[in-house]
Design a protein around this motif. Structure first.
Motif, PDB file in Angstrom:
ATOM      1  N   ASN A   2       6.587 -12.014   7.612  1.00 47.22           N
ATOM      2  CA  ASN A   2       6.196 -10.687   7.873  1.00 47.22           C
ATOM      3  C   ASN A   2       6.355  -9.759   6.763  1.00 47.22           C
ATOM      4  O   ASN A   2       5.558  -8.910   6.688  1.00 47.22           O
ATOM      5  CB  ASN A   2       7.351 -10.443   8.878  1.00 47.22           C
ATOM      6  CG  ASN A   2       7.120 -10.708  10.449  1.00 47.22           C
ATOM      7  OD1 ASN A   2       6.089 -11.741  10.560  1.00 47.22           O
ATOM      8  ND2 ASN A   2       7.645 -10.226  11.215  1.00 47.22           N
ATOM      9  N   ILE A   3       7.285  -9.932   5.755  1.00 49.51           N
ATOM     10  CA  ILE A   3       7.419  -8.880   4.684  1.00 49.51           C
ATOM     11  C   ILE A   3       6.242  -9.245   3.692  1.00 49.51           C
ATOM     12  O   ILE A   3       5.773  -8.174   3.316  1.00 49.51           O
ATOM     13  CB  ILE A   3       8.686  -9.260   3.888  1.00 49.51           C
ATOM     14  CG1 ILE A   3       9.590  -9.005   4.714  1.00 49.51           C
ATOM     15  CG2 ILE A   3       8.582  -8.414   2.598  1.00 49.51           C
ATOM     16  CD1 ILE A   3      11.112  -9.183   4.457  1.00 49.51           C
ATOM     17  N   ALA A   8       0.871  -7.252   1.770  1.00 57.13           N
ATOM     18  CA  ALA A   8      -0.393  -7.558   1.472  1.00 57.13           C
ATOM     19  C   ALA A   8      -1.423  -6.535   1.964  1.00 57.13           C
ATOM     20  O   ALA A   8      -2.333  -6.068   1.330  1.00 57.13           O
ATOM     21  CB  ALA A   8      -0.805  -8.781   1.640  1.00 57.13           C
ATOM     22  N   TRP A   9      -1.019  -6.312   3.294  1.00 57.08           N
ATOM     23  CA  TRP A   9      -1.951  -5.644   4.155  1.00 57.08           C
ATOM     24  C   TRP A   9      -1.811  -4.011   3.921  1.00 57.08           C
ATOM     25  O   TRP A   9      -2.808  -3.353   4.291  1.00 57.08           O
ATOM     26  CB  TRP A   9      -1.854  -5.886   5.566  1.00 57.08           C
ATOM     27  CG  TRP A   9      -2.390  -7.261   6.140  1.00 57.08           C
ATOM     28  CD1 TRP A   9      -3.238  -8.074   5.328  1.00 57.08           C
ATOM     29  CD2 TRP A   9      -1.944  -8.099   7.001  1.00 57.08           C
ATOM     30  NE1 TRP A   9      -3.459  -9.090   5.979  1.00 57.08           N
ATOM     31  CE2 TRP A   9      -2.646  -9.411   7.076  1.00 57.08           C
ATOM     32  CE3 TRP A   9      -1.172  -7.923   8.302  1.00 57.08           C
ATOM     33  CZ2 TRP A   9      -2.690 -10.076   8.149  1.00 57.08           C
ATOM     34  CZ3 TRP A   9      -1.035  -8.886   9.330  1.00 57.08           C
ATOM     35  CH2 TRP A   9      -1.825  -9.905   9.064  1.00 57.08           C
ATOM     36  N   GLU A  16       3.452  -6.983  14.951  1.00 59.58           N
ATOM     37  CA  GLU A  16       4.213  -8.286  15.382  1.00 59.58           C
ATOM     38  C   GLU A  16       3.445  -9.496  15.193  1.00 59.58           C
ATOM     39  O   GLU A  16       2.281  -9.503  15.336  1.00 59.58           O
ATOM     40  CB  GLU A  16       4.491  -8.205  17.044  1.00 59.58           C
ATOM     41  CG  GLU A  16       5.155  -6.876  17.673  1.00 59.58           C
ATOM     42  CD  GLU A  16       5.187  -7.327  18.956  1.00 59.58           C
ATOM     43  OE1 GLU A  16       5.508  -8.173  19.543  1.00 59.58           O
ATOM     44  OE2 GLU A  16       5.058  -6.198  19.548  1.00 59.58           O
ATOM     45  N   LEU A  17       4.234 -10.552  14.442  1.00 58.34           N
ATOM     46  CA  LEU A  17       3.434 -11.778  14.100  1.00 58.34           C
ATOM     47  C   LEU A  17       4.309 -12.786  15.210  1.00 58.34           C
ATOM     48  O   LEU A  17       5.373 -12.834  15.290  1.00 58.34           O
ATOM     49  CB  LEU A  17       4.057 -11.929  12.739  1.00 58.34           C
ATOM     50  CG  LEU A  17       3.213 -13.007  12.326  1.00 58.34           C
ATOM     51  CD1 LEU A  17       1.788 -12.754  12.294  1.00 58.34           C
ATOM     52  CD2 LEU A  17       3.619 -13.360  10.666  1.00 58.34           C
ATOM     53  N   MET A  45      -4.205 -13.611   0.629  1.00 63.90           N
ATOM     54  CA  MET A  45      -3.615 -14.648   0.271  1.00 63.90           C
ATOM     55  C   MET A  45      -2.301 -14.359   0.644  1.00 63.90           C
ATOM     56  O   MET A  45      -1.878 -13.204   0.429  1.00 63.90           O
ATOM     57  CB  MET A  45      -3.659 -14.970  -1.306  1.00 63.90           C
ATOM     58  CG  MET A  45      -5.217 -15.336  -1.625  1.00 63.90           C
ATOM     59  SD  MET A  45      -5.191 -16.110  -3.242  1.00 63.90           S
ATOM     60  CE  MET A  45      -4.286 -17.586  -3.066  1.00 63.90           C
ATOM     61  N   ILE A  46      -1.463 -15.472   0.981  1.00 64.44           N
ATOM     62  CA  ILE A  46      -0.085 -15.412   1.342  1.00 64.44           C
ATOM     63  C   ILE A  46       0.458 -16.770   0.928  1.00 64.44           C
ATOM     64  O   ILE A  46      -0.129 -17.789   0.809  1.00 64.44           O
ATOM     65  CB  ILE A  46       0.104 -15.227   2.628  1.00 64.44           C
ATOM     66  CG1 ILE A  46       1.673 -15.009   2.921  1.00 64.44           C
ATOM     67  CG2 ILE A  46      -0.292 -16.198   3.541  1.00 64.44           C
ATOM     68  CD1 ILE A  46       2.078 -14.454   4.416  1.00 64.44           C
TER      69      ILE A  46
END
Length: 104
Positions: A2-3, A8-9, A16-17, A45-46
């Protein structure tokens, strides 16, 4: 995760994920402007992995969904991405601005 996604976004609102299984996640965004940004502004990218984002559909079933497309980023063109279909042959070169470039 989530962080990392929040960083990134850079969303205006919250989200909510939800883990929907088999390596897929569903993100519920609070604001429409954020949804448009996430869907249209990639690639994302993550953890040094490409994050594939698409709009949710009622036909989505994580246990039977298969990824048949990916993004390829190469060379000095940091902002050029090419979407390829993985179950078809890949071309050996592409024509960009009066020049052929080999695909590796």
């Amino acid at each position: 995760m989530n962080i990392r996604l929040k960083h990134a976004w850079r969303l205006s609102g919250g989200f909510e994920l939800m883990d929907v299984g088999h390596g897929f996640y569903m993100a519920k965004l609070d604001q429409e402007i954020d949804r448009l940004k996430v869907v249209n502004k990639g690639p994302w990218m993550i953890y040094d992995h490409d994050l594939m984002v698409r709009t949710w559909s009622p036909e989505f079933v994580s246990s039977t969904t298969r990824i048949d497309r990916t993004l390829v980023k190469r060379g000095r063109f940091a902002r050029i991405c090419i979407e390829i279909v993985l179950d078809q042959s890949v071309v050996g070169r592409v024509w960009i601005r009066d020049h052929w470039y080999e695909v590796e």
